[in-house]
Write a protein that holds these residues in place. Structure first.
Motif, mmCIF file in Angstrom:
data_model
loop_
_atom_site.group_PDB
_atom_site.id
_atom_site.type_symbol
_atom_site.label_atom_id
_atom_site.label_comp_id
_atom_site.label_asym_id
_atom_site.label_seq_id
_atom_site.Cartn_x
_atom_site.Cartn_y
_atom_site.Cartn_z
ATOM 1 N N ASN A 11 36.619 -78.109 57.375
ATOM 2 C CA ASN A 11 37.328 -78.975 58.317
ATOM 3 C C ASN A 11 37.476 -80.412 57.809
ATOM 4 O O ASN A 11 37.750 -81.323 58.575
ATOM 5 N N LYS A 12 37.319 -80.615 56.491
ATOM 6 C CA LYS A 12 37.417 -81.944 55.906
ATOM 7 C C LYS A 12 38.589 -82.009 54.930
ATOM 8 O O LYS A 12 38.610 -81.281 53.928
ATOM 9 N N PRO A 13 39.560 -82.905 55.192
ATOM 10 C CA PRO A 13 40.669 -83.058 54.241
ATOM 11 C C PRO A 13 40.195 -83.367 52.823
ATOM 12 O O PRO A 13 40.814 -82.922 51.846
ATOM 13 N N SER A 14 39.104 -84.112 52.704
ATOM 14 C CA SER A 14 38.599 -84.465 51.375
ATOM 15 C C SER A 14 38.178 -83.231 50.584
ATOM 16 O O SER A 14 38.294 -83.213 49.350
ATOM 17 N N SER A 15 37.689 -82.198 51.277
ATOM 18 C CA SER A 15 37.301 -80.964 50.587
ATOM 19 C C SER A 15 38.510 -80.282 49.975
ATOM 20 O O SER A 15 38.456 -79.777 48.843
ATOM 21 N N PHE A 16 39.626 -80.274 50.710
ATOM 22 C CA PHE A 16 40.849 -79.671 50.185
ATOM 23 C C PHE A 16 41.404 -80.510 49.030
ATOM 24 O O PHE A 16 41.847 -79.966 48.014
ATOM 25 N N ALA A 17 41.372 -81.831 49.184
ATOM 26 C CA ALA A 17 41.872 -82.699 48.123
ATOM 27 C C ALA A 17 41.082 -82.505 46.834
ATOM 28 O O ALA A 17 41.662 -82.440 45.735
ATOM 29 N N LYS A 18 39.785 -82.393 46.958
ATOM 30 C CA LYS A 18 38.937 -82.201 45.778
ATOM 31 C C LYS A 18 39.235 -80.867 45.098
ATOM 32 O O LYS A 18 39.348 -80.781 43.871
ATOM 33 N N SER A 56 43.961 -72.440 54.514
ATOM 34 C CA SER A 56 43.160 -73.499 55.145
ATOM 35 C C SER A 56 42.612 -73.090 56.505
ATOM 36 O O SER A 56 42.381 -73.935 57.368
ATOM 37 N N SER A 57 42.365 -71.822 56.711
ATOM 38 C CA SER A 57 41.934 -71.302 58.013
ATOM 39 C C SER A 57 40.716 -72.037 58.551
ATOM 40 O O SER A 57 39.727 -72.237 57.849
ATOM 41 N N GLN A 58 40.800 -72.385 59.829
ATOM 42 C CA GLN A 58 39.699 -73.048 60.510
ATOM 43 C C GLN A 58 38.902 -72.086 61.389
ATOM 44 O O GLN A 58 37.732 -72.316 61.658
ATOM 45 N N LEU A 79 45.830 -80.140 55.395
ATOM 46 C CA LEU A 79 46.484 -80.285 54.097
ATOM 47 C C LEU A 79 47.381 -81.515 54.080
ATOM 48 O O LEU A 79 47.462 -82.225 53.069
ATOM 49 N N ILE A 80 48.059 -81.773 55.185
ATOM 50 C CA ILE A 80 48.877 -82.992 55.251
ATOM 51 C C ILE A 80 47.976 -84.228 55.173
ATOM 52 O O ILE A 80 48.273 -85.183 54.452
ATOM 53 N N HIS A 81 46.864 -84.211 55.899
ATOM 54 C CA HIS A 81 45.917 -85.323 55.829
ATOM 55 C C HIS A 81 45.413 -85.534 54.399
ATOM 56 O O HIS A 81 45.173 -86.674 53.975
ATOM 57 N N SER A 82 45.241 -84.438 53.673
ATOM 58 C CA SER A 82 44.694 -84.548 52.308
ATOM 59 C C SER A 82 45.699 -85.131 51.321
ATOM 60 O O SER A 82 45.331 -85.542 50.215
ATOM 61 N N MET A 83 46.982 -85.190 51.697
ATOM 62 C CA MET A 83 48.016 -85.637 50.760
ATOM 63 C C MET A 83 47.843 -87.095 50.345
ATOM 64 O O MET A 83 48.238 -87.478 49.235
#
Length: 407
Positions: A326-333, A280-282, A209-213
């Motif tokens: 496991n992709k920050p871009s997925s969370f950002a989207k 955001s469970s992995q 989530l931090i990476h997605s910021m």
């Protein structure tokens, strides 16, 4: 009937240090204390007396260093009709030996029957000593019966729940007032708020989530990520991963807020403060209780398609479910969608609240457990609730509910 709950050795009950198992025990206790003679065993805590009777429940807190042996000694001195062991199958044989006339129900909140946790012989011994096994999800049930097929007939899914009274949805006057109060408390004002709540562990994924910021702030510069939790429940100490998270967040300054440990009673207020909650469970999550909490609060929910999460959260029906977990871009989207598609968010939050009210309160969980207890104590009258509430997961029935809600 004399009923005993045996908590794990990790955290005390009541849930003064948090913990999903402890919070579930707290949630179902009023239901059982009004019907049975209930005793709850857990570890000692400085904030709790070693023994007390509170609201009709006897609490016995024992030293962590030799907890299982101390519990067994207590069982020898008592006479319980039924003993409910939480998430510690390897303790079952010891407790059965200490109280041979008691029926034992074992509940599983993790993959406790895996090869990493027990040998095949140990699993067989557990099955010989339990009358029934409950699991928090169909996912966990399958981990048992894939290795021990003979356990299928004695394994029942019992979903957890929430205290619906603690989660006035955000669209109510009470929920709206709490939202405003907590936004002032954390100095958030009218900013868009992403909430993460849980242990600060790589398996929980807050680093993603931090990476997605970076991408989120390009699209929504008024966004704040609130990370609520400590390295181990109430332990706010630093470890390598927590240090890494804080370093990762430095470039974003006041766009990332660490609250540290939040007491169980305060958690509902954080959900009301948020514009979107992200689980955001992995790892293969048994079924994260935060999913229930977000739905109860009427907060838009994003979760990963890991373990049991997808059993109660359906994509675009009562949440958004991420496959590329496991992709920050997925969370950002997904977060961008939560911020921009208000029509969809209104629908999924109303559906989520409805799902909790109809199926996932602590009262529902307690009734399901009680049906299990009665099937053990009076097997000739073995009977479980209807499919949707039965916890013998009927995916078609649950899907029909979601389809109906979607329409």
């Amino acid at each position: 009937m004399k009923l005993a709950f045996i908590c794990t050795e990790k955290l005390p009950a009541p849930a003064v240090r948090g913990g999903a198992i402890q919070m579930m025990i707290d949630g179902v206790t009023p239901y059982f204390s009004s019907r049975y003679d209930l005793t709850i065993f857990s570890i000692e805590d400085p904030s709790l007396p070693k023994r007390e009777t509170k609201d009709g429940v006897q609490y016995i807190h024992l030293p962590k260093e030799h907890y299982r042996e101390a519990v067994a000694e207590e069982l020898r001195a008592s006479s319980f009709d039924l003993i409910h062991v939480f998430n510690r199958p390897l303790n079952v044989s010891l407790y059965k030996k200490a109280s041979p006339n008691s029926k034992i129900v074992l509940s599983l909140h993790n993959e406790m029957f895996s090869e990493k946790k027990m040998t095949f012989a140990q699993g067989k011994e557990v099955l010989d000593n339990v009358s029934m096994i409950t699991t928090v999800s169909e996912f966990i049930k399958q981990t048992v019966i894939e290795r021990f097929p003979e356990a299928e007939d004695i394994t029942q899914v019992v979903y957890s729940g929430v205290d619906i009274r603690s989660y006035p949805p955000v669209w109510t006057m009470k929920g709206s007032a709490i939202r405003e109060t907590y936004r002032k408390k954390y100095g958030i004002g009218d900013k868009k708020v992403i909430l993460f709540a849980g242990r600060l562990s790589p398996t929980k994924g807050p680093h993603l989530l931090i990476h997605s910021m970076k991408r989120i702030l390009q699209q929504h510069p008024d966004t704040v990520l609130v990370i609520a939790g400590g390295k181990w429940f109430s332990d706010d100490g630093e470890n390598q991963y927590v240090t890494y998270l804080r370093k990762l967040a430095l470039p974003y300054r006041d766009h990332v807020i660490f609250t540290k440990f939040i007491p169980a009673d305060d958690i509902p207020n954080l959900f009301l403060m948020a514009d979107v909650f992200v689980c955001s469970s992995q790892w293969n999550e048994p079924l994260a209780r935060v999913n229930y909490e977000a739905m109860a609060a009427g907060t838009p929910l994003i979760t990963t398609n890991r373990g049991g999460n997808g059993e109660v959260v359906k994509h675009e029906v009562n949440g958004l479910v991420i496959d590329s977990y496991n992709k920050p871009s997925s969370f950002a989207k997904a977060i961008d969608r939560a911020f921009t598609d208000q029509e969809l968010m209104n629908k999924i939050t109303k559906n989520g609240r409805h799902n909790v009210e109809s199926s996932f309160t602590f009262t529902h969980a307690a009734k399901r457990l009680n049906a299990v207890y009665q099937s053990v104590l009076t097997p000739e009258n073995k009977q479980f609730p209807p499919p949707l509430l039965s916890q013998n997961l009927d995916l078609s029935s649950i899907n029909q509910l979601f389809v109906k809600a979607k329409s």
